[in-house]
Motif scaffolding. Sequence first.
Motif, short mmCIF file in Angstrom:
data_model
loop_
_atom_site.label_atom_id
_atom_site.label_comp_id
_atom_site.label_asym_id
_atom_site.label_seq_id
_atom_site.Cartn_x
_atom_site.Cartn_y
_atom_site.Cartn_z
N GLN A 26 0.90 -1.11 0.08
CA GLN A 26 0.11 0.09 0.09
C GLN A 26 0.81 1.30 -0.08
O GLN A 26 0.58 2.39 -0.59
CB GLN A 26 -0.98 0.06 1.30
N ILE A 27 1.79 1.19 0.71
CA ILE A 27 2.91 2.45 0.96
C ILE A 27 3.57 2.47 -0.40
O ILE A 27 3.53 3.65 -1.13
CB ILE A 27 3.93 2.28 1.94
N LYS A 28 3.92 1.56 -1.23
CA LYS A 28 4.49 1.46 -2.54
C LYS A 28 3.43 2.20 -3.51
O LYS A 28 4.01 2.88 -4.16
CB LYS A 28 4.99 0.21 -2.97
N ALA A 29 2.33 1.67 -3.41
CA ALA A 29 1.42 2.27 -4.30
C ALA A 29 0.83 3.81 -3.99
O ALA A 29 0.97 4.25 -5.06
CB ALA A 29 0.09 1.26 -4.15
N THR A 30 0.72 3.98 -2.87
CA THR A 30 1.03 5.55 -2.70
C THR A 30 1.82 6.35 -2.97
O THR A 30 1.82 7.55 -3.59
CB THR A 30 0.48 5.64 -1.23
N ALA A 31 3.16 5.84 -2.88
CA ALA A 31 4.24 6.63 -3.31
C ALA A 31 4.29 6.76 -4.90
O ALA A 31 4.65 7.66 -5.32
CB ALA A 31 5.39 5.65 -2.96
N ALA A 57 3.97 23.45 -2.62
CA ALA A 57 3.31 22.14 -2.71
C ALA A 57 4.03 21.17 -3.81
O ALA A 57 3.95 19.85 -3.34
CB ALA A 57 1.81 22.55 -2.99
N VAL A 58 4.11 21.63 -4.64
CA VAL A 58 5.12 20.80 -5.67
C VAL A 58 6.14 20.14 -5.30
O VAL A 58 6.32 18.96 -5.28
CB VAL A 58 5.33 21.70 -6.98
N GLU A 59 7.21 21.00 -4.42
CA GLU A 59 8.22 20.44 -4.01
C GLU A 59 7.96 19.26 -2.88
O GLU A 59 8.62 18.21 -2.80
CB GLU A 59 8.96 21.68 -3.31
N ARG A 60 6.89 19.76 -2.10
CA ARG A 60 6.57 18.82 -0.89
C ARG A 60 6.06 17.31 -1.61
O ARG A 60 6.47 16.32 -0.95
CB ARG A 60 5.52 19.44 -0.17
N THR A 61 5.28 17.23 -2.57
CA THR A 61 4.93 16.19 -3.30
C THR A 61 6.06 15.19 -3.43
O THR A 61 6.15 13.81 -3.35
CB THR A 61 4.05 16.32 -4.56
N ASP A 62 7.09 15.66 -3.91
CA ASP A 62 8.50 15.06 -4.26
C ASP A 62 9.03 14.48 -3.02
O ASP A 62 9.42 13.35 -2.85
CB ASP A 62 9.38 15.80 -5.04
N GLU A 63 9.08 15.20 -2.11
CA GLU A 63 9.59 14.93 -0.89
C GLU A 63 8.66 13.70 -0.14
O GLU A 63 9.43 12.87 0.39
CB GLU A 63 9.70 16.08 0.24
N LEU A 64 7.72 13.75 -0.09
CA LEU A 64 6.71 12.94 0.47
C LEU A 64 6.90 11.55 -0.14
O LEU A 64 6.89 10.35 0.35
CB LEU A 64 5.22 13.50 0.46
N GLU A 65 7.03 11.64 -1.64
CA GLU A 65 7.21 10.25 -2.58
C GLU A 65 8.38 9.83 -1.90
O GLU A 65 8.48 8.32 -1.85
CB GLU A 65 7.20 10.74 -3.88
N GLN A 66 9.48 10.38 -1.72
CA GLN A 66 10.70 9.94 -1.20
C GLN A 66 10.66 9.47 0.14
O GLN A 66 11.11 8.24 0.14
CB GLN A 66 11.73 10.96 -1.36
N GLN A 67 9.91 9.93 0.84
CA GLN A 67 9.68 9.34 2.31
C GLN A 67 8.96 7.99 2.26
O GLN A 67 9.21 7.04 2.99
CB GLN A 67 9.04 10.55 3.23
N LEU A 68 8.05 8.22 1.50
CA LEU A 68 7.09 6.72 1.53
C LEU A 68 7.82 5.67 0.87
O LEU A 68 7.89 4.54 1.09
CB LEU A 68 5.75 7.17 0.51
N SER A 69 8.51 5.98 -0.09
CA SER A 69 9.33 5.10 -0.70
C SER A 69 10.54 4.35 0.14
O SER A 69 10.75 3.13 0.48
CB SER A 69 10.17 5.39 -2.19
N GLU A 70 11.14 5.34 0.74
CA GLU A 70 12.16 4.97 2.12
C GLU A 70 11.42 4.10 2.98
O GLU A 70 12.00 3.04 3.55
CB GLU A 70 12.72 6.14 2.65
N THR A 71 10.09 4.35 3.39
CA THR A 71 9.38 3.84 4.50
C THR A 71 9.05 2.39 3.97
O THR A 71 9.37 1.26 4.89
CB THR A 71 8.29 4.48 4.72
N ALA A 72 8.73 2.29 2.64
CA ALA A 72 8.50 1.00 2.19
C ALA A 72 9.74 -0.14 2.15
O ALA A 72 9.42 -1.21 2.44
CB ALA A 72 7.97 1.19 0.70
#
Length: 98
Positions: A26-31, A57-72
């Motif tokens: 689920q985390i990977k799919a969300t990322a 906001a645009v920059e934050r989407t990239d940061e959040l995707e990276q965090q989710l990928s690292e968490t996965a």
Amino acid sequence: MPSESKPSQASEIADVLNQNSEAAEQIKATASELNVVHAVLSTQIPTEALEGDLQAAVERTDELEQQLSETAEALEKSNDLLREIDAQQTAAAAAAKK
């Protein structure tokens, strides 16, 4: 008595592994979805319009995707360790029965 708890513990580890694997997927799919959102925002919004909150906001989407990928990835590593523990316990239980 300890031999009775091992199948239960092995079962619990298997349950945790299944739950963690589902969570990791689920985390990977969300990322992945967030990566698509970031790509759309960063390519479809004119550069001159990217300022202030919109740019943040645009920059934050990239940061959040990276965090989710690292968490996965971290969750997958934990799952690998749990699989090793489960395999060791299963092997020990099988050896104890012989």
